[in-house]
Design a protein around this motif. Structure first.
Motif, mmCIF file in Angstrom:
data_model
loop_
_atom_site.group_PDB
_atom_site.id
_atom_site.type_symbol
_atom_site.label_atom_id
_atom_site.label_comp_id
_atom_site.label_asym_id
_atom_site.label_seq_id
_atom_site.Cartn_x
_atom_site.Cartn_y
_atom_site.Cartn_z
ATOM 1 N N PHE A 39 33.539 48.405 -29.232
ATOM 2 C CA PHE A 39 34.595 48.945 -30.088
ATOM 3 C C PHE A 39 33.981 49.281 -31.433
ATOM 4 C CE2 PHE A 39 38.554 47.826 -27.800
ATOM 5 C CZ PHE A 39 38.023 47.026 -26.801
ATOM 6 N N ARG A 40 34.724 49.987 -32.252
ATOM 7 C CA ARG A 40 34.261 50.261 -33.610
ATOM 8 C C ARG A 40 35.445 50.305 -34.563
ATOM 9 N NH1 ARG A 40 32.186 56.540 -32.891
ATOM 10 N NH2 ARG A 40 34.267 57.512 -32.718
ATOM 11 N N GLN A 41 35.143 50.037 -35.815
ATOM 12 C CA GLN A 41 36.169 50.095 -36.846
ATOM 13 C C GLN A 41 35.582 50.762 -38.080
ATOM 14 O OE1 GLN A 41 38.067 46.355 -37.768
ATOM 15 N NE2 GLN A 41 39.827 47.383 -38.662
ATOM 16 N N GLU A 46 41.908 51.496 -38.017
ATOM 17 C CA GLU A 46 42.054 50.432 -37.037
ATOM 18 C C GLU A 46 40.860 50.436 -36.076
ATOM 19 O OE1 GLU A 46 46.953 50.235 -36.878
ATOM 20 O OE2 GLU A 46 45.801 50.797 -35.101
ATOM 21 N N ARG A 47 40.656 49.280 -35.470
ATOM 22 C CA ARG A 47 39.595 49.169 -34.471
ATOM 23 C C ARG A 47 39.921 50.069 -33.288
ATOM 24 N NH1 ARG A 47 37.372 43.257 -33.168
ATOM 25 N NH2 ARG A 47 37.342 43.391 -35.458
ATOM 26 N N TYR A 97 31.498 46.616 -32.636
ATOM 27 C CA TYR A 97 31.712 45.278 -32.094
ATOM 28 C C TYR A 97 31.515 45.264 -30.585
ATOM 29 C CZ TYR A 97 34.097 44.431 -36.555
ATOM 30 O OH TYR A 97 34.409 44.313 -37.892
ATOM 31 N N TYR A 112 41.821 45.923 -25.555
ATOM 32 C CA TYR A 112 41.967 45.298 -26.858
ATOM 33 C C TYR A 112 42.326 43.818 -26.745
ATOM 34 C CZ TYR A 112 41.777 49.956 -28.927
ATOM 35 O OH TYR A 112 41.365 51.203 -29.312
ATOM 36 N N TRP A 117 34.596 38.205 -29.019
ATOM 37 C CA TRP A 117 34.159 39.292 -29.881
ATOM 38 C C TRP A 117 32.967 38.856 -30.720
ATOM 39 C CZ3 TRP A 117 36.667 44.093 -30.005
ATOM 40 C CH2 TRP A 117 37.857 44.152 -29.267
ATOM 41 N N GLY A 120 29.920 42.011 -35.274
ATOM 42 C CA GLY A 120 29.758 43.416 -35.582
ATOM 43 C C GLY A 120 28.430 43.772 -36.220
#
Length: 127
Positions: A39-41, A46-47, A97, A112, A117, A120
């Motif tokens: 994932f990325r933010q 938002e992620r 992440y 999600y 997790w 990052g």
């Protein structure tokens, strides 16, 4: 749950490449049984989901925004999942992440809801 540690982030020019890695420390369960995802933010956003790979390697999905540019892979012998990122764009700038799922969220398509997790790694793409 599993402990996750990302690495490989950094500063790169647009059009360049980076390879992110995530090493997992699993207790009581083999790494190969975990579906994994990236994932990325981005700042102020938002992620968002980037890519996922199933435990049996037969299921791989990408977000439309990265399809054709990013490749997710895993090395079960090294407890590692990687994200090869090519043709990077400034809009790819984000904290990336790694995630793993020991429950049923991934199976239901609820990426999600994955329960482990990492902290990052920052990717910055300059124009």
């Amino acid at each position: 749950q599993v402990q996750l540690q990302e690495s490989g982030g950094g500063l790169v020019q647009a059009g360049g490449s980076l390879r992110l890695s995530c090493v997992a420390s699993a207790s009581g369960r083999t790494f190969s049984s975990y579906p994994m995802a990236w994932f990325r933010q981005a700042p102020g956003k938002e992620r968002e989901f980037v890519a996922t790979i199933g435990s049996r390697l037969t299921i791989i999905y990408y977000a439309d925004s990265v399809k054709g540019r990013f490749t997710i892979s895993r090395d079960n012998a090294r407890n590692t999942v990687s994200l090869q990122m090519n043709s990077l764009k400034p809009e790819d700038t984000a904290v990336y992440y790694c995630a793993a799922d020991s429950g049923s969220s991934w199976t239901r398509g609820d990426y999600y809801g994955m329960d482990s997790w990492g902290k990052g790694t920052l990717v910055t793409v300059s124009s």
